[in-house]
Design a protein around this motif. Structure first.
Motif, short mmCIF file in Angstrom:
data_model
loop_
_atom_site.label_atom_id
_atom_site.label_comp_id
_atom_site.label_asym_id
_atom_site.label_seq_id
_atom_site.Cartn_x
_atom_site.Cartn_y
_atom_site.Cartn_z
N ARG A 162 0.86 -1.18 0.00
CA ARG A 162 0.00 0.00 0.00
C ARG A 162 0.90 1.23 0.00
O ARG A 162 1.79 1.34 0.84
N GLU A 164 1.07 4.08 1.26
CA GLU A 164 0.52 4.92 2.34
C GLU A 164 0.98 6.37 2.17
O GLU A 164 2.12 6.62 1.78
N LEU A 171 7.37 -0.80 11.29
CA LEU A 171 6.56 -1.93 10.83
C LEU A 171 5.07 -1.70 11.02
O LEU A 171 4.25 -2.42 10.48
N MET A 172 4.70 -0.68 11.78
CA MET A 172 3.28 -0.48 12.04
C MET A 172 2.56 0.14 10.84
O MET A 172 1.36 -0.04 10.68
N ARG A 173 3.25 0.92 10.06
CA ARG A 173 2.63 1.46 8.85
C ARG A 173 3.64 1.44 7.71
O ARG A 173 4.23 2.46 7.36
N GLY A 174 3.84 0.26 7.19
CA GLY A 174 4.78 0.10 6.10
C GLY A 174 4.07 0.24 4.77
O GLY A 174 2.84 0.33 4.70
N PHE A 177 4.13 -4.93 3.65
CA PHE A 177 3.99 -5.52 4.98
C PHE A 177 3.29 -6.87 4.90
O PHE A 177 2.57 -7.16 3.94
N MET A 179 0.58 -9.55 5.96
CA MET A 179 -0.77 -9.50 6.51
C MET A 179 -1.43 -10.88 6.43
O MET A 179 -1.30 -11.58 5.43
N GLU A 432 -4.52 -0.42 16.05
CA GLU A 432 -5.36 -1.39 15.36
C GLU A 432 -4.48 -2.50 14.79
O GLU A 432 -3.71 -2.26 13.88
N VAL A 433 -4.61 -3.70 15.33
CA VAL A 433 -3.81 -4.81 14.83
C VAL A 433 -4.64 -5.77 13.97
O VAL A 433 -4.09 -6.54 13.19
N HIS A 435 -8.80 -6.53 12.04
CA HIS A 435 -10.06 -5.96 11.61
C HIS A 435 -10.91 -7.10 11.05
O HIS A 435 -10.41 -7.91 10.28
N GLY A 467 -8.56 -9.23 8.51
CA GLY A 467 -7.13 -8.94 8.35
C GLY A 467 -6.40 -8.74 9.68
O GLY A 467 -6.96 -8.19 10.63
N ILE A 468 -5.18 -9.24 9.71
CA ILE A 468 -4.30 -8.99 10.87
C ILE A 468 -2.93 -8.59 10.33
O ILE A 468 -2.38 -9.27 9.46
N GLY A 469 -2.41 -7.49 10.82
CA GLY A 469 -1.07 -7.08 10.43
C GLY A 469 -0.06 -7.83 11.28
O GLY A 469 -0.04 -7.68 12.50
N ARG A 472 2.73 -5.36 12.32
CA ARG A 472 2.15 -4.36 13.21
C ARG A 472 1.87 -4.96 14.59
O ARG A 472 2.07 -4.31 15.61
P1 ATP Z 1 -5.25 1.65 8.99
O1 ATP Z 1 -6.58 2.25 9.29
O2 ATP Z 1 -4.35 1.53 10.15
O3 ATP Z 1 -4.59 2.25 7.78
P2 ATP Z 1 -6.67 -0.28 7.55
O4 ATP Z 1 -7.98 -0.13 8.19
O5 ATP Z 1 -6.43 0.31 6.23
O6 ATP Z 1 -5.53 0.17 8.55
P3 ATP Z 1 -7.15 -3.02 6.97
O7 ATP Z 1 -7.38 -2.85 5.53
O8 ATP Z 1 -8.29 -3.24 7.88
O9 ATP Z 1 -6.27 -1.81 7.50
O10 ATP Z 1 -6.01 -4.13 7.15
C1 ATP Z 1 -6.06 -5.16 8.11
C2 ATP Z 1 -4.88 -5.08 9.04
O11 ATP Z 1 -3.65 -4.95 8.34
C3 ATP Z 1 -4.90 -3.87 9.95
O12 ATP Z 1 -5.71 -4.11 11.07
C4 ATP Z 1 -3.44 -3.73 10.32
O13 ATP Z 1 -3.11 -4.59 11.38
C5 ATP Z 1 -2.72 -4.19 9.08
N1 ATP Z 1 -2.23 -3.07 8.27
C6 ATP Z 1 -2.95 -2.24 7.49
N2 ATP Z 1 -2.17 -1.34 6.89
C7 ATP Z 1 -0.90 -1.60 7.30
C8 ATP Z 1 0.36 -1.01 7.02
N3 ATP Z 1 0.46 0.02 6.18
N4 ATP Z 1 1.45 -1.53 7.62
C9 ATP Z 1 1.35 -2.57 8.46
N5 ATP Z 1 0.18 -3.17 8.76
C10 ATP Z 1 -0.94 -2.70 8.19
#
Ligand code: ATP
Ligand code: MG
Length: 611
Positions: A162, A164, A171-174, A177, A179, A432-433, A435, A467-469, A472
């Motif tokens: 993605r 972003e 690693l939390m917002r790569g 990543f 998933m 958010e880990v 969803h 989804g689970i990161g 993250r």
């Molecule tokens: P966020 O709101 O944090 O951008 P999202 O709602 O877009 O996340 P989902 O599409 O629901 O994320 O993705 C499912 C899971 O993937 C998230 O709960 C998160 O743990 C993980 N995730 C999402 N985007 C990233 C990212 N850029 N880097 C690492 N992990 C991610």
């Protein structure tokens, strides 16, 4: 080492693995300098611990140690998903544009620029998957024809891409990543409900096993009755999201989506009085008026002017509360909502800002919406609609006849009543880990993933997406568990469970004792990194604290002369002196105690104000 169902194990003393787990031979370098772009503590600590290296913005390499922690997280997820009866598959990461055109997501994702797009040699367009609903629906379409083949849930644990807007927090917002993404396929909504709840249960087991303190929140406005989407939040003071929760009944919601029960208002039990104007020269702010008139902010009604694609909107809310703009946007059903600039408010004579009188608004120019917090207000203070003047004795019912709509858009505060049970709400920060989300028939329809039901009718499958990161989650564990000296790994995610430190490897007696203990620990099937480097004990202790494995064993010095070793727990730094020959048993016992300690303990520790 591999991501099989087994715990990562050290092999017998003579194997190549055991050899590699001597630090002197291991690919592991701790880093003193904090990376410049590292804002999040997990990013700082995982980098300093030598677990990850930056390659580009939001793109990282994992070292052996980093990969071990990542694999452990992944393995827990895989084991729980397999146990729940879901099936692992692999969908391609490289996906053709046509697939995304069919679902209608190419345009939308392209507009948001989140999609990494590329062309092949024949100018065919592709993307790198940010998620895989299309690919899974297509895979299922090719084989499923009858309701008898449903339901099932498929998943994969693979890299996502993605682009972003702000890749940060390591690693939390790569931008690349790992998933876990799962997709359930059902014949109807009732089936989806079952599949969704199975994911919910598996997620809870995953995060419990990871040893994390987490909470589950509603991620939907809940307008359709019942939650269609939940987020799993790891609680950490450094979390990006604010979560509202009720300890009494378990209600939880993202701050943006949280609703409260009815708050007590100062005008309850009061009667209507006459409206009078009062001069408030230069007192345009709530605080100024409150001080000047000697009233509480909750006695006031403040009015904020917003711009939307459907024109100007004036939002009236109690003076001590803030407007939750997401809730207001949802209530109005608009897409864009921004606070109007003072200049615009003046130019359109909607204000003046600081003195807006709800009763003085021109309904042709601006629509008045009122929050539930001011319903029934009497004896309130608000703007008079002209500069330097307010009114008191304001009654919503009598004076604000121009309310076009009532809604709930005040932001929840700690202590507000829970909308379910009335008990006071708390606000915590979270990451958010995970969803889980009920999709319905959107993809079944657009991608023609259909089946024939009992009556022989063709129907689209009903999908859920989950989804689970992985990275993250691992990083969130660090955000939640660290101190000034480094990481404090929960046992389940720690790269190694034990660090064996030889205080003086060049001294034969120490070398011999440490080597022997290393062999015994491996023979006992324990995961141990052996710091056999030729470094001063101070350096080794600092590194051990930084790496943060739950158990450390020091061999050498005076203790060894007395036939003992030191066994130290990372979290409380408690030192136990243990006879050499009893060391393995003592360590096993300690490990057992750490493995058995419930995850709630983490919450407790947080509550006690640990850093
Ligand atoms: P966020 O709101 O944090 O951008 P999202 O709602 O877009 O996340 P989902 O599409 O629901 O994320 O993705 C499912 C899971 O993937 C998230 O709960 C998160 O743990 C993980 N995730 C999402 N985007 C990233 C990212 N850029 N880097 C690492 N992990 C991610
Ligand atoms: Mg999400």
């Amino acid at each position: 080492m591999q991501a099989s169902g087994r715990r990562l194990k050290a092999d017998g003393g003579s194997s190549i693995f055991a050899h590699h787990m001597r630090w002197s031979k291991y690919f592991l370098q701790t880093v003193r300098e904090v990376p410049g772009d590292a804002e999040a503590i997990s990013h700082v600590l995982l980098t300093r611990a030598g677990m990850m290296r930056r390659v580009a913005a939001g793109v990282y390499a994992l070292t052996p140690l980093g990969l071990r922690a990542n694999r452990k997280t992944e393995t827990i997820v895989r084991e729980e998903m397999d146990r729940a009866g879901f099936h692992e598959v692999e969908a391609p990461i490289l996906q053709p544009r046509e697939l995304w055109e069919q679902s209608g997501r190419w345009q939308r994702y392209a507009a948001e620029e989140i999609l990494f797009r590329l062309k092949d040699r024949k100018a065919g367009e592709y993307c790198l998957a940010p998620t895989a609903e299309e690919a899974f629906a297509t895979m299922v379409r090719a084989g499923v024809t009858s309701y008898r083949q449903l339901p099932f849930t498929l998943y994969q644990i693979r890299t996502k891409f993605r682009d972003e807007i702000r890749p940060r927090f390591g690693l939390m917002r790569g931008r690349e990543f790992l998933m876990y993404d799962g997709y359930s396929f059902d014949a109807d909504a009732a089936g989806l409900d079952v599949s969704y709840r199975a994911q919910d249960a598996a997620y809870r087991r995953v995060f419990e096993r990871c040893g994390l303190d987490f909470t589950v929140v509603e991620a939907d406005s809940g307008g359709m009755g019942g939650s269609q989407s939940q987020e799993f939040m790891v609680l950490a003071d450094t979390g990006e999201d604010a979560v509202v929760r009720c300890a009494a009944c378990g209600y939880g919601a993202n701050l943006e989506r949280a609703q409260t029960g009815r708050r007590r208002a100062p005008w309850e039990d009061e009667t209507v009085t006459s409206l009078t104007e009062i001069a408030t020269p230069g007192k345009g702010g709530i605080d100024d008026v409150v001080q000047f008139l000697g009233i509480t902010a909750s006695r006031m009604i403040k009015v904020l002017i917003y711009e939307t694609e459907e024109g100007y909107v004036a939002a009236a809310v109690r003076g001590d509360l803030d407007v939750n703009e997401v809730a207001l946007k949802n209530a109005l059903g608009v897409e864009h909502l921004t606070l109007a600039s003072e200049e615009k408010v003046d130019r359109e004579s909607l204000g003046p800002v600081g003195y807006v009188g709800p009763h003085r608004l021109d309904p042709l120019k601006v629509r008045l919406v009122a929050d539930e917090s001011v319903r029934g207000a009497v004896n309130a203070v608000t703007g008079a609609g002209r500069r330097d003047w307010h009114v008191r004795g304001f009654s919503m019912e009598r004076d604000a006849r121009n309310v076009s709509r009532w809604a709930d858009f005040a932001q929840a505060r700690p202590g507000d009543p829970c909308r379910r049970c009335g008990k006071p709400l708390e606000i915590a920060r979270g990451i958010e880990v995970g969803h889980i989300f009920k999709l319905g028939t959107k993809y079944g329809e657009s991608l023609h993933c259909e089946f024939t039901d009992e009556k022989g009718e063709t129907r689209p499958v009903v999908m859920g997406s989950y989804g689970i990161g992985i990275g993250r989650t691992m990083a969130a564990a660090v955000e939640q568990n660290h101190d000034a000296d480094g990481i404090i790994w929960p046992l389940a995610l720690s790269p190694f469970e034990i660090e064996l430190v030889s205080l003086n490897p060049s001294e034969p007696a120490t070398l011999q004792a440490a080597d022997a203990l290393y062999g015994s620990l491996l023979a006992a099937d324990l995961e141990v990194l052996y710091d056999d480097r030729d470094e001063r004990p101070g350096v080794k202790f600092k590194d051990a604290d930084l790496l943060g494995f739950p158990i450390r064993v020091n061999v050498g010095g005076r203790a060894l002369k007395e036939g003992r070793v030191e066994v130290v727990t990372r979290r409380d730094k408690k030192v136990r002196l243990v006879a050499r020959e009893e060391a393995v048993e003592a360590i096993q016992e300690l490990r057992g105690a750490l493995a058995g300690s419930p995850p709630q303990a983490a919450g407790q520790r947080r509550a006690e104000g640990r850093t």
